[in-house]
Enzyme design. Structure first.
Site, PDB file in Angstrom:
ATOM      1  N   GLY A   1      -2.967   4.492   2.350  1.00 47.58           N
ATOM      2  CA  GLY A   1      -3.853   4.219   1.219  1.00 47.58           C
ATOM      3  C   GLY A   1      -5.003   3.291   1.551  1.00 47.58           C
TER       4      GLY A   1
ATOM      5  CB  ALA B   1      -0.886   0.003   1.235  1.00 48.27           C
ATOM      6  CG  ASP B   2       1.575   5.775  -1.334  1.00 47.01           C
ATOM      7  OD1 ASP B   2       1.638   6.442  -2.370  1.00 47.01           O
ATOM      8  OD2 ASP B   2       2.307   5.965  -0.351  1.00 47.01           O
ATOM      9  CB  ALA B   3       2.034   6.541   3.501  1.00 47.11           C
TER      10      ALA B   3
END
Ligand code: GLC
Length: 729
Positions: free
Chosen positions: A255, A251-253
């Protein structure tokens, strides 16, 4: 002899909570909290900023957690860990993938030695809107250029053996379409057609997966209304099933949690369940457990999916050699550059500069004794590291002014601010203009400070901030010859001053040795050979503007004019006006200020291409691997050795869907000594002449028909016709 436990064996003995704990990366600056997470079996942590602190955490994970699983240690090593290379966009301007590879190799060596084993790089988001601050992190507006540079970085980071102490796991990001944010506003909605999705935004990731990238990061945006962090079609069907991505999807931070903000998840538990079920493997920034207790009910997660995610994480740790040795040698840990790395980054930085204008003989600066005035906020600033560096990065060693003074001992080099980055100070301008009148030549060092690009750094204007443009005007008014050196994280609008500027060198943000590298180019020690990886628009109102656009049904040949006479359709009819009812702006000339692929040199080159005879090929031959090669002779007709970038573009003249008017499908940067010539061959094959159809099932096709092949250097081109004939019956 250490018994090597296989991931499947570890998995078989893990509880549900322990499996979820492996599926997250957490940032905890507090070492005790980080240690507690490691003790509870966390899968990954962000780098605690030292080799010793990393070893301490690994030791807790291995010796005090129930399964002794070592940690992935992640960090954004985007263009350097300690030794900072030019930003990725600057690297793309070199049109030399070895620049990116050199960055990745040295970055991996410095990072792994200090405990990092996973970087969130390369960013390969095709970027067509310079208002978006993150264009600095990728390789520009072309899918092919992003793919080539992304692959070079992946291979540089990962090497041939992930367990090597000079390798780190790479992460292709942001999957997918994040850069299509409407308005160039970071994190904004994207609306991407199937055709663009497959032929523009997905293409670099397809190449990255084929190159064996260890991980892929999901992007913050939604595609067709489905947020990427919960987009099963993209994360599982395309990325894992169609392309065979065997690594992890991270995941992105935040997300995952943001699925609630997107309005598709009711709460954090719902978001986590959706993301893992869609094909995400590792959560970042939120949490799948609270005090060790899962926030997702076990029966809501398919066990096979959960186990697949855990196995992917364990296999990556195995490939990194962490089960055999999770520790680093603290005495060998890099803490900063050495002479060799400074030399390397200085040479690569000079290769990234782009000379956009040189109408006078201001550049290169002559070694004879002169009064050289350096003005602008970048005259003495050392803010050349660019976006995405951390506080421990090695700062730029010397400013432009200091470097020039050292390089021109016979000259008198003086500096004045002339302007600040953001404020207006006419007094500074007046002082600079007066000094300019007394100088033999002026270097105007202006631009965007690093903080104006990168994440959460979208701009609604592309002009120079503050009153730097007024400073350029004041120096122009002094009558003294001058050159502008432009430091920037993105293409800027230069139309307000370019006509009064005799010479313009784009120096992006070039990293730890920026000052010396810029001085090397200004003095001619290095002949600039870069080309633009992104178009420079004439106006922010022209954005998005990019070279590989579709034709439209009404392509214009000429620009517009506010003082125009609107044709009387009653007299002339709706279609009988020359180039009026065409796609243009009334208040702009045609096309960008400077195009993708454009760049000058201190010498001059001629290209003479001799296409091979076989400019016709059958679909069968292409499918069997036949490639058509185009040989070009690059002649250096000037007095200085230099580099030229030969570019091969194709145009599919008639296809079943609209295709770009031209597409880069090959390039090479070649050194040619003054007065000499070099032969360069570029080729096209099946993978270059087709496109992904709107029907996913039909996939990639090459259609018979006529193509135009262009061989050029961004200034002049030669064209050839190529016909693909249908397969034999
Ligand atoms: C950021 C960025 C991403 C980065 C991640 C971890 O939000 O979008 O590119 O890798 O967080 O720092």
């Amino acid at each position: 002899m250490k018994v090597r436990v296989q991931p499947e064996q570890i998995l078989a003995s893990m509880t549900y909570a322990e499996k979820l704990a492996q599926l997250q990366i957490v940032w905890r600056p507090d070492s005790a909290e980080a240690g507690d997470l490691a003790r509870r079996g966390a899968g990954a942590l962000f780098w605690p900023p030292s080799a010793k602190a990393t070893n301490d955490l690994q030791r807790i994970a291995v010796e005090e957690s129930r399964h002794g699983i070592p940690l992935l240690i992640g960090l954004d090593v985007v263009h350097g860990q300690f030794t900072i290379f030019p930003t990725p966009l600057a690297q793309a301007a070199s049109f030399d993938p070895e620049v990116a590879a050199a960055d990745a190799r040295l970055s991996a060596k410095e990072a792994r030695s200090s405990g990092v084993n996973w970087t969130f790089s390369p960013m390969i988001d095709v970027s067509r809107d310079p208002r978006w601050g993150r264009v600095v992190e990728g390789f520009g507006e072309d899918p092919f250029l992003n793919a080539v540079f992304g692959e070079a970085k992946i291979r540089g980071y990962q090497g041939n053996d992930l367990s090597s102490d000079t390798s780190i796991a790479a992460c292709a990001k942001h999957f997918v379409g994040y850069s299509a944010a409407e308005g160039g506003r970071d994190y904004n909605t994207t609306d991407i057609s199937v055709q663009r999705l497959h032929n523009v935004y997905l293409e670099p990731f397809r190449v990255a997966v084929a190159a064996g990238v260890a991980s892929v990061m999901a992007s913050f945006n939604a595609v067709s209304g489905v947020p990427m962090h919960a987009n099963r079609e993209m994360l599982t069907d395309v990325l894992k099933n169609q392309w065979g991505h065997g690594g992890i999807v991270v995941a992105d931070a935040g997300g995952v949690g943001e699925l609630v903000d997107h309005g598709v998840a009711a709460d954090a538990a719902d978001a986590g369940r959706m993301a893992l079920s869609a094909g995400l493997d590792v959560e970042m920034g939120g949490s799948l457990l609270i005090d060790g207790e899962p926030i997702i009910r076990e029966d809501l997660l398919e066990s096979a999916r959960l186990d697949d995610a855990v196995l992917r994480v364990l296999r990556l740790k195995q490939a990194l050699g962490l089960f055999d040795n999770p520790y680093v040698d603290e005495l060998a840990a890099a803490t900063g550059p050495d002479e060799a790395s400074l030399e390397a980054v200085r040479a690569t930085a000079a290769r990234c500069t782009v000379l956009l204008k040189n109408d006078s003989d201001v550049l290169p600066l002559k070694p004879r004794g002169q009064r050289v005035l350096v003005v602008g906020p970048y005259a003495e600033s050392k803010d050349h590291l660019g976006a995405w560096v951390q506080y421990f990065a090695s700062p730029t060693t010397t400013s432009i002014a200091e470097s020039l003074a050292a390089a021109l001992p016979e000259s008198v080099v003086t500096t004045l601010p002339g302007a600040t980055f953001f404020d207006s100070d006419p007094g500074l301008q007046a002082e600079a203009a007066a000094a300019a009148a007394e100088a033999d030549l002026v270097i105007v060092a202006v631009g965007e400070p690093s903080d104006l690009s990168g994440e959460a750094s979208s701009r609604s204007s592309l002009n120079l901030p503050g009153d730097q443009e007024q400073l350029i005007g004041a120096i122009a008014g002094s009558g003294t010859p001058f050159a502008v050196v432009l430091m920037t994280g993105r293409p800027l609008v230069v139309s307000e001053w370019i006509d009064r500027c005799p010479a313009l060198l784009v120096a992006w943000h070039l990293g730890t040795e920026a000052g010396k590298a810029i001085s090397d180019v200004l003095t001619g020690a290095v002949n600039p050979g870069g080309k633009l990886p992104m178009s420079f628009p004439r106006s922010v109102g022209q954005v998005p503007i990019y070279y590989n656009h579709e034709s439209t049904g009404r392509p214009a040949r000429t620009g517009g004019s506010l003082a125009h006479k609107r044709p009387d359709v009653g007299l002339t009819g709706p279609n009988n006006t020359d180039d009026y009812f065409k796609s243009k702006y009334l208040d702009l000339e045609m096309g960008p200020q400077f195009s993708f692929g454009y760049g000058l040199s201190y010498t001059s080159f001629e290209l003479e291409s001799s296409a091979d005879q076989t400019l016709s090929v059958t679909l069968d031959e292409l499918g069997a691997g036949t490639r058509l090669s185009f040989t070009t002779v690059v002649r250096n007709t000037g007095t200085r050795d230099g580099d030229e970038v030969v570019q091969l573009c194709i145009s599919d003249l008639v296809a079943s869907v609209t295709r770009p008017v031209r597409q880069l499908r090959g390039f090479t940067r070649v050194f040619v000594p003054a007065g000499e010539e070099r032969r360069v061959s570029l080729s096209v094959g099946f993978d270059d002449l087709g496109f992904w159809t709107n029907d996913h099932r039909a996939g990639y096709v090459v259609e018979p028909g006529d193509f135009r092949v262009e061989i050029g250097n961004g200034l002049t081109s030669q064209y050839f016709s190529l016909t693909v004939t249908p397969s034999s019956p």
